[in-house]
Design a protein around this motif. Structure first.
Motif, PDB file in Angstrom:
ATOM      1  N   MET A 162      64.079 -10.572  33.413  1.00 33.82           N
ATOM      2  CA  MET A 162      64.473  -9.891  31.912  1.00 33.82           C
ATOM      3  C   MET A 162      63.057  -9.448  31.701  1.00 33.82           C
ATOM      4  O   MET A 162      62.012 -10.401  31.486  1.00 33.82           O
ATOM      5  N   ASP A 163      62.660  -8.234  31.132  1.00 33.83           N
ATOM      6  CA  ASP A 163      61.645  -7.911  31.081  1.00 33.83           C
ATOM      7  C   ASP A 163      61.522  -7.345  29.397  1.00 33.83           C
ATOM      8  O   ASP A 163      62.359  -6.817  28.858  1.00 33.83           O
ATOM      9  N   GLU A 164      60.430  -7.987  28.670  1.00 39.44           N
ATOM     10  CA  GLU A 164      60.184  -7.178  27.245  1.00 39.44           C
ATOM     11  C   GLU A 164      59.079  -6.230  27.246  1.00 39.44           C
ATOM     12  O   GLU A 164      58.302  -6.104  28.020  1.00 39.44           O
ATOM     13  N   SER A 165      59.573  -5.398  26.332  1.00 41.37           N
ATOM     14  CA  SER A 165      58.851  -4.033  26.071  1.00 41.37           C
ATOM     15  C   SER A 165      58.824  -3.936  24.432  1.00 41.37           C
ATOM     16  O   SER A 165      59.445  -4.410  23.736  1.00 41.37           O
ATOM     17  N   LYS A 166      57.730  -3.066  24.161  1.00 40.82           N
ATOM     18  CA  LYS A 166      57.774  -2.479  22.813  1.00 40.82           C
ATOM     19  C   LYS A 166      59.094  -1.841  22.257  1.00 40.82           C
ATOM     20  O   LYS A 166      59.307  -2.194  21.138  1.00 40.82           O
ATOM     21  N   ASN A 167      59.705  -1.127  23.140  1.00 44.33           N
ATOM     22  CA  ASN A 167      61.166  -0.702  22.848  1.00 44.33           C
ATOM     23  C   ASN A 167      62.269  -1.530  22.857  1.00 44.33           C
ATOM     24  O   ASN A 167      63.244  -1.188  22.569  1.00 44.33           O
ATOM     25  N   GLY A 168      62.365  -2.710  23.453  1.00 46.70           N
ATOM     26  CA  GLY A 168      63.507  -3.711  23.460  1.00 46.70           C
ATOM     27  C   GLY A 168      63.201  -4.560  24.536  1.00 46.70           C
ATOM     28  O   GLY A 168      61.919  -4.778  25.049  1.00 46.70           O
ATOM     29  N   VAL A 169      64.284  -5.362  24.757  1.00 48.05           N
ATOM     30  CA  VAL A 169      64.361  -6.601  25.789  1.00 48.05           C
ATOM     31  C   VAL A 169      65.182  -6.174  26.819  1.00 48.05           C
ATOM     32  O   VAL A 169      66.571  -5.851  26.427  1.00 48.05           O
ATOM     33  N   THR A 170      64.882  -6.258  28.142  1.00 41.41           N
ATOM     34  CA  THR A 170      65.699  -5.840  29.347  1.00 41.41           C
ATOM     35  C   THR A 170      66.419  -7.198  29.520  1.00 41.41           C
ATOM     36  O   THR A 170      65.533  -8.304  29.927  1.00 41.41           O
ATOM     37  N   VAL A 171      67.795  -7.313  29.580  1.00 45.17           N
ATOM     38  CA  VAL A 171      68.471  -8.296  29.903  1.00 45.17           C
ATOM     39  C   VAL A 171      69.541  -7.888  31.291  1.00 45.17           C
ATOM     40  O   VAL A 171      69.932  -6.953  31.146  1.00 45.17           O
ATOM     41  N   GLY A 172      69.889  -9.014  31.719  1.00 48.70           N
ATOM     42  CA  GLY A 172      70.867  -8.655  32.879  1.00 48.70           C
ATOM     43  C   GLY A 172      72.284  -9.385  32.329  1.00 48.70           C
ATOM     44  O   GLY A 172      72.246 -10.358  32.039  1.00 48.70           O
ATOM     45  N   ILE A 173      73.392  -8.625  32.352  1.00 50.41           N
ATOM     46  CA  ILE A 173      74.845  -8.998  32.296  1.00 50.41           C
ATOM     47  C   ILE A 173      75.471  -8.458  33.237  1.00 50.41           C
ATOM     48  O   ILE A 173      75.822  -7.321  33.496  1.00 50.41           O
ATOM     49  N   TYR A 174      76.126  -9.289  33.868  1.00 53.00           N
ATOM     50  CA  TYR A 174      77.063  -9.176  35.011  1.00 53.00           C
ATOM     51  C   TYR A 174      76.696  -8.286  35.967  1.00 53.00           C
ATOM     52  O   TYR A 174      77.483  -7.325  36.436  1.00 53.00           O
ATOM     53  N   GLY A 175      75.509  -8.536  36.478  1.00 49.01           N
ATOM     54  CA  GLY A 175      75.029  -7.551  37.492  1.00 49.01           C
ATOM     55  C   GLY A 175      74.466  -6.458  37.066  1.00 49.01           C
ATOM     56  O   GLY A 175      73.925  -5.482  37.952  1.00 49.01           O
ATOM     57  N   SER A 176      74.301  -5.959  35.695  1.00 53.14           N
ATOM     58  CA  SER A 176      73.724  -4.757  35.316  1.00 53.14           C
ATOM     59  C   SER A 176      72.525  -5.130  34.314  1.00 53.14           C
ATOM     60  O   SER A 176      72.666  -5.975  33.596  1.00 53.14           O
ATOM     61  N   GLU A 177      71.663  -4.193  34.441  1.00 59.63           N
ATOM     62  CA  GLU A 177      70.532  -4.426  33.215  1.00 59.63           C
ATOM     63  C   GLU A 177      70.638  -3.393  32.193  1.00 59.63           C
ATOM     64  O   GLU A 177      71.163  -2.235  32.315  1.00 59.63           O
ATOM     65  N   TYR A 178      70.473  -3.972  30.969  1.00 58.41           N
ATOM     66  CA  TYR A 178      70.429  -3.182  29.631  1.00 58.41           C
ATOM     67  C   TYR A 178      69.315  -3.494  28.764  1.00 58.41           C
ATOM     68  O   TYR A 178      68.521  -4.661  28.913  1.00 58.41           O
ATOM     69  N   THR A 179      68.740  -2.439  28.148  1.00 59.68           N
ATOM     70  CA  THR A 179      67.648  -2.810  27.162  1.00 59.68           C
ATOM     71  C   THR A 179      68.268  -2.738  25.793  1.00 59.68           C
ATOM     72  O   THR A 179      68.924  -1.679  25.652  1.00 59.68           O
ATOM     73  N   ILE A 180      68.088  -3.641  25.313  1.00 54.82           N
ATOM     74  CA  ILE A 180      68.865  -3.968  23.833  1.00 54.82           C
ATOM     75  C   ILE A 180      67.540  -3.827  22.879  1.00 54.82           C
ATOM     76  O   ILE A 180      66.457  -4.836  22.933  1.00 54.82           O
ATOM     77  N   LYS A 181      67.618  -3.015  21.748  1.00 58.83           N
ATOM     78  CA  LYS A 181      66.862  -3.098  20.715  1.00 58.83           C
ATOM     79  C   LYS A 181      67.256  -3.636  19.528  1.00 58.83           C
ATOM     80  O   LYS A 181      68.640  -3.405  19.374  1.00 58.83           O
ATOM     81  N   GLY A 182      66.498  -4.634  18.587  1.00 59.60           N
ATOM     82  CA  GLY A 182      67.039  -5.264  17.568  1.00 59.60           C
ATOM     83  C   GLY A 182      66.039  -5.826  16.747  1.00 59.60           C
ATOM     84  O   GLY A 182      64.933  -5.929  17.255  1.00 59.60           O
ATOM     85  N   LYS A 183      66.373  -6.150  15.783  1.00 63.16           N
ATOM     86  CA  LYS A 183      65.457  -6.996  14.722  1.00 63.16           C
ATOM     87  C   LYS A 183      65.231  -8.179  15.014  1.00 63.16           C
ATOM     88  O   LYS A 183      64.351  -8.934  14.654  1.00 63.16           O
ATOM     89  N   GLU A 184      65.901  -8.860  15.612  1.00 65.81           N
ATOM     90  CA  GLU A 184      66.129 -10.294  16.021  1.00 65.81           C
ATOM     91  C   GLU A 184      65.010 -10.490  17.471  1.00 65.81           C
ATOM     92  O   GLU A 184      64.357  -9.575  17.878  1.00 65.81           O
ATOM     93  N   SER A 185      64.444 -11.669  17.237  1.00 61.25           N
ATOM     94  CA  SER A 185      63.552 -11.799  18.258  1.00 61.25           C
ATOM     95  C   SER A 185      64.110 -11.862  19.848  1.00 61.25           C
ATOM     96  O   SER A 185      65.104 -11.773  19.973  1.00 61.25           O
TER      97      SER A 185
END
Length: 99
Positions: free
Chosen positions: A1-24
């Motif tokens: 899982m990679d963090e960037s200025k634009n969001g957090v990349t997470v793995g869910i069920y074999g796929s990667e998603y970059t999620i942006k939000g106000k939370e940590s």
């Protein structure tokens, strides 16, 4: 899982998603991990192979958990309100005796 200025990349069920939000980033990763766990559990308990169907059933299960907790919380508010009224009546009754 990679963090960037634009969001957090997470793995869910074999796929990667970059999620942006106000939370940590840690919170976002925790939520994504929870969803991933639910999907993994659902796939083990079911004969379904479609990731979409597993995602939908997982969403239904998560929503069920949410509604149960929400109902419990609201029920506790009602109980607290009732107890507060009872205590108020008792205190008022004792104060009336002192008058």
């Amino acid at each position: 899982m990679d963090e960037s200025k634009n969001g957090v990349t997470v793995g869910i069920y074999g796929s990667e998603y970059t999620i942006k939000g106000k939370e940590s980033p840690e919170y976002i990763k925790e939520i994504a991990g929870y969803v991933n766990g639910k999907m993994e559990d659902m796939s083990k308990k079911s004969t379904l192979v479609s990731p979409l169907k597993i995602a939908i059933l997982s969403a239904v299960n998560i929503t069920d958990e949410y509604y149960k907790l929400k109902t419990e919380k609201c029920g506790n508010k009602g109980l607290i309100r009732e107890k507060s009224k009872s205590i108020y009546k008792l205190v008022c009754g004792e104060l009336d005796k002192l008058s």
